[in-house]
Structure formats: C-alpha cells, structure tokens
Design an enzyme around this catalytic site. Structure first.
Site, PDB file in Angstrom:
ATOM      1  N   GLU A 280      -3.296   3.708   4.366  1.00 61.19           N
ATOM      2  CA  GLU A 280      -3.799   2.417   3.905  1.00 61.19           C
ATOM      3  C   GLU A 280      -3.627   1.347   4.987  1.00 61.19           C
ATOM      4  O   GLU A 280      -4.393   0.393   5.060  1.00 61.19           O
ATOM      5  CB  GLU A 280      -3.054   2.003   2.625  1.00 61.19           C
ATOM      6  CG  GLU A 280      -3.883   1.113   1.720  1.00 61.19           C
ATOM      7  CD  GLU A 280      -3.283   0.954   0.339  1.00 61.19           C
ATOM      8  OE1 GLU A 280      -3.954   1.308  -0.641  1.00 61.19           O
ATOM      9  OE2 GLU A 280      -2.132   0.487   0.219  1.00 61.19           O
ATOM     10  N   HIS A 301       3.062  29.544   2.487  1.00 63.64           N
ATOM     11  CA  HIS A 301       2.410  30.660   1.788  1.00 63.64           C
ATOM     12  C   HIS A 301       1.015  30.280   1.306  1.00 63.64           C
ATOM     13  O   HIS A 301       0.387  31.034   0.571  1.00 63.64           O
ATOM     14  CB  HIS A 301       3.295  31.108   0.619  1.00 63.64           C
ATOM     15  CG  HIS A 301       4.620  31.630   1.077  1.00 63.64           C
ATOM     16  ND1 HIS A 301       4.896  32.980   1.162  1.00 63.64           N
ATOM     17  CD2 HIS A 301       5.721  30.991   1.530  1.00 63.64           C
ATOM     18  CE1 HIS A 301       6.135  33.149   1.624  1.00 63.64           C
ATOM     19  NE2 HIS A 301       6.655  31.953   1.857  1.00 63.64           N
ATOM     20  N   LYS A 415     -13.386  -0.161  -6.640  1.00 65.84           N
ATOM     21  CA  LYS A 415     -12.995  -0.936  -7.834  1.00 65.84           C
ATOM     22  C   LYS A 415     -14.178  -1.764  -8.322  1.00 65.84           C
ATOM     23  O   LYS A 415     -14.440  -1.831  -9.517  1.00 65.84           O
ATOM     24  CB  LYS A 415     -11.828  -1.873  -7.502  1.00 65.84           C
ATOM     25  CG  LYS A 415     -10.502  -1.178  -7.332  1.00 65.84           C
ATOM     26  CD  LYS A 415      -9.405  -2.226  -7.193  1.00 65.84           C
ATOM     27  CE  LYS A 415      -8.129  -1.602  -6.670  1.00 65.84           C
ATOM     28  NZ  LYS A 415      -7.152  -2.587  -6.236  1.00 65.84           N
TER      29      LYS A 415
HETATM   30  O1  PA5 Z   1      -0.107  -1.130  -1.101  1.00 65.42           O
HETATM   31  C1  PA5 Z   1      -0.874  -1.685  -1.863  1.00 65.42           C
HETATM   32  O2  PA5 Z   1      -1.222  -2.862  -1.697  1.00 65.42           O
HETATM   33  C2  PA5 Z   1      -1.458  -0.967  -3.062  1.00 65.42           C
HETATM   34  O3  PA5 Z   1      -1.096   0.349  -3.101  1.00 65.42           O
HETATM   35  C3  PA5 Z   1      -0.991  -1.643  -4.331  1.00 65.42           C
HETATM   36  O4  PA5 Z   1       0.411  -1.604  -4.387  1.00 65.42           O
HETATM   37  C4  PA5 Z   1      -1.588  -0.976  -5.543  1.00 65.42           C
HETATM   38  O5  PA5 Z   1      -2.974  -1.016  -5.471  1.00 65.42           O
HETATM   39  C5  PA5 Z   1      -1.125  -1.669  -6.817  1.00 65.42           C
HETATM   40  O6  PA5 Z   1      -1.445  -3.025  -6.790  1.00 65.42           O
HETATM   41  P1  PA5 Z   1      -0.707  -4.037  -7.746  1.00 65.42           P
HETATM   42  O7  PA5 Z   1       0.730  -4.031  -7.406  1.00 65.42           O
HETATM   43  O8  PA5 Z   1      -1.343  -5.362  -7.461  1.00 65.42           O
HETATM   44  O9  PA5 Z   1      -0.971  -3.571  -9.156  1.00 65.42           O
END
Ligand code: PA5
Length: 428
Positions: A280, A301, A415
C-alpha cells in the site's frame, strides 16, 4: 535491534552507488519531515511521546474487559486490525489458555464468515472494540451495526455503553459522532499516523492489552527502535540497508516479487501486515515489488517447487526468531516402526532450524536470494522493535522509488465503483 544478513551470489556484484549518493538525503528528509506525505510521520516518535496517562487508561480498560466479558470482538480492516492481530497471534499462538477470546470481524464482506461469527457469539457475553480512523469504512461499519443489533436484542441498549470502545479520529467521522452521542469510551488515532502505521497507537495497543500482552514492553521495543534505526548512514542503519537492498534487487537485479517468509505458522499475520505496509505504501505510478508471503516448511510442500526452479522472479525476506516461544521433544519409540528414532530426543525447533538452514542453502544456490532479519524471540518487546524497523524501511524504500509512502489513492477506486453499484446516496 534486529540482525540483518544477505545470502546469495547476486549480492557479490550489487552496486550500491545510487544509494551512496541519495541515501543520506532521503534519511534526512524523513527526520526533517520534508518529503511527500510528511504530515503522516507522527509514528517517528509517537511511542516516546505517548503520555503515561494514556497507557494507564488503555491498561485499565483492557483489565475491565478481561474481567467482565468472555470475548472481545475487534472490528476493523486493513491497518485498523492487521497489526494487532499479527502481534496477538505471534505472541499468544492459536490456542491460548486464556479466558478472553479475541475474535475479528469487519475485516471482510463474507456473509458466511460474518454469519458464523454471529452464531459463535450468540451465547457469549462479549465486548466490542470498533476501530476505524475514517469512521466510515463499509466493512467495519456493517459489522458494528450487526453486533450492536444483536447485543440490543439480547441485553437492551444500555449494555452497549460499557461494552463498546471506539478507536477513531479525535473529532470527525460517523463513528466519532456516534460514540459521543452514545457515550462509548474513545481512544484516538492521531491525524499524523496512517492506518498501516497505527499498530503503535491505541489501534494496536488496546486489543493487544486485552489479549494480556505487555504493551509497556512493546512500547519499549518501539522506543528503542526509534534510536536503533534513526542513523542517516544507510550502511550502518539495518532498516535503511535492508530497504536499499530490496530496492536494488528490484531496479538493478530485476526481481519483481519479495516473499516474506517465516518458519512459524503463528507469524502468518505478521506477513499479512508486512504485505499491506509495503504494497500500500509503494504500489503506485506503475512501480514497486509485489510482496507475497509464505510459511515454511508448510509452503515448501506447495510453492517450494516454484521457488526452487520456476521463473526467477522472487527473493525471500525471512523473519527468523532465534528462540521459539514453545518447544516439544521428539520421543523415543522402542519399535521405531516410523524410522524416526534418529530424531528421538531432539527438539522440534532444532529440526525446524535445520530445515531453515537447508532451505536457505537450496534456494540461494538456486535463483532465489534471501535476506534474513533475525530477532531473539517473538515477544512484545522484539515485535515492537521489528515493527518500527519495517516502518523506517518502508519510508526509505518508497522514497527511493520516488513515491509518496503515506497515501493510497488507488484503494478509493473500487470503493467508488462499489458505492455506485450499491446506490449510496451522493455517489454518481
Ligand atoms: O492503511 C490504511 O490506511 C488502510 O488499510 C486503512 O487502515 C483501512 O482501509 C481502514 O480504514 P479506516 O481505519 O478508516 O476504517
């Protein structure tokens, strides 16, 4: 402090001159907060700044939950749950002899899993820690609504006030509004710490404390790491040296995938957390390694054949603890029908360690080089130190690639499409 080593012929002629010329400037850019996304560098010294009263409040709330409930449901997704789960599973294992059960929900839209959790909880007295920085993420919001409804049906609305703890933004978002209105206890996710770096905040600390893990030891590991991995000379800073090496394996040696490897099943979620942290942070603008994961010997395996002789696309980053948390000894058997007496009296960890040595040799003599990141054991202190090591490595590595480590613009696209399909008001 972690120990870092490199294994494989590819490292003999690796040219670090690019890092020699850019490394110090990037290291300074991180500490001086002058790079892209610099308003998300709150994690750099968060553990040292965390007030004693906040640590004590987390411990007090965890104690209350442990003493009054059968289970804690941690509701969150991505950065809002992976770190806590990674630490809880790595330290406590899969079958902890502990009266408080920890269950995860809101990390999926799977109706089957969600229905199974609801069924599992039907006779339990449970608390909820709902975690969402934005306070609007669909998966945790839906899960929270389902569990609230269930608790109201069983115990009445008043039950929620003590049973729900919200970890969210200081001031904004639907979750914060609801928590204030309903009087839920709240913990704050700081504005300057993104989800995937938030395990060192109440996002990780509260569930981990509820799992009876020592958060002070964890925070001490993080605080020591703040010093261990802050040096600007990348050759002397293991976090930056690892980041530089993985970057060069990618851009210079043309590997396209980094496989995180552990030899302990209960570390699988640490690898999931790592995949999020790097993928990410770096997977932008058509760039970056794809992070994958494996637990050995289990996956030897299944994927072992590919790693040894398939397309030469991946290198391994092995997370290795020198000492297991638990051990068992292979018994002797007079009849020896299974021909295993040559292992009698040996610990399973000894056998696992030989498998590690043998695999390292086989893969690195093949075409998969490896880096090994060793810690003493998977306890709260060392995990704190390890997590922060990877925070620093991620920032340095993403800046080497030339991307902002702290945003995730691509995640929003699906999204938007989903909300359109679902007919969310205001989405076109
Ligand atoms: O690292 C990130 O920003 C994401 O993985 C968020 O933590 C995830 O999408 C959850 O978002 P939120 O904490 O706003 O619900």
């Amino acid at each position: 402090m972690v120990e870092f080593s490199r294994h494989g012929a590819v490292f003999q002629n690796m040219d670090y001159s690019e890092i020699d010329s850019r490394g110090e400037a990037i290291a300074k850019m991180i500490d001086e907060k002058t790079g892209e996304g610099n308003d998300f560098l709150g994690w750099l010294d968060y553990a040292s700044r965390l007030p004693e009263e906040e640590i004590a409040r987390i411990e007090k709330t965890a104690k209350r939950i442990r003493e009054n409930y059968d289970a804690l449901v941690v509701i969150g997704i991505g950065g809002s749950y992976l770190g806590a789960r990674a630490m809880i599973e790595a330290v406590n294992g899969f079958f902890p002899e502990d009266k408080l059960e920890i269950i995860y929900l809101g990390n999926t839209l799977s109706s089957t899993y969600t229905a199974q959790v609801i069924r599992h909880l039907r006779n339990k007295k449970f608390a909820i820690n709902v975690i969402s920085k934005s306070g609007t993420t669909t998966e945790p919001a839906v899960a929270f609504r389902l569990l609230k409804e269930m608790l109201i049906q069983r115990f009445g609305k008043a039950y929620l006030k003590d049973a729900v703890i919200a970890t969210t933004d200081r001031a904004k978002g639907a979750l914060k509004m609801e928590a204030d209105k309903e009087g839920y206890e709240c913990f704050v996710i700081p504005d300057d710490i993104g989800g995937r770096f938030s395990v060192i905040t109440p996002v990780g600390l509260l569930p981990v404390a509820c799992a009876n893990i020592d958060i002070r030891a964890f925070l001490q590991g993080v605080k020591d790491a703040e010093k261990d991995y802050s040096g600007h000379d990348y050759k002397k800073n293991p976090a930056y040296f690892y980041a530089a090496t993985r970057y060069l394996l990618h851009v210079q040696k043309k590997f396209t995938s980094e496989m995180f490897v552990s030899y302990e099943l209960q570390n699988k979620m640490i690898e999931e957390w790592l995949k999020q942290l790097f993928d990410e942070s770096e997977g932008k603008e058509g760039k970056a390694l794809l992070c994958s994961s494996g637990v050995f010997t289990t996956d030897l395996h299944s994927m072992g054949q590919f790693i040894q002789q398939g397309s030469p696309v991946l290198f391994e980053t092995i997370i290795k603890e020198k000492n297991p948390n638990l051990d068992v000894e292979v018994p002797s058997d007079e009849r020896n029908l299974d021909n295993l007496n040559y292992l009698a009296g040996k610990n399973l960890s000894y056998i696992n360690d030989k498998a590690y040595q043998a695999t390292l040799e086989a893969h690195t003599e093949g075409h998969s080089p490896a880096m090994v990141i060793s810690i003493d054991r998977m306890d709260a202190y060392n995990i704190g130190n390890l997590f922060y090591f990877f925070f620093r490595a991620t920032a340095f590595s993403a800046y080497l690639l030339g991307v902002n480590p702290f945003n995730q613009p691509g995640v929003e696209i699906y999204k938007h499409n989903m909300f359109k399909l679902l007919g969310k008001p205001g989405v076109k």
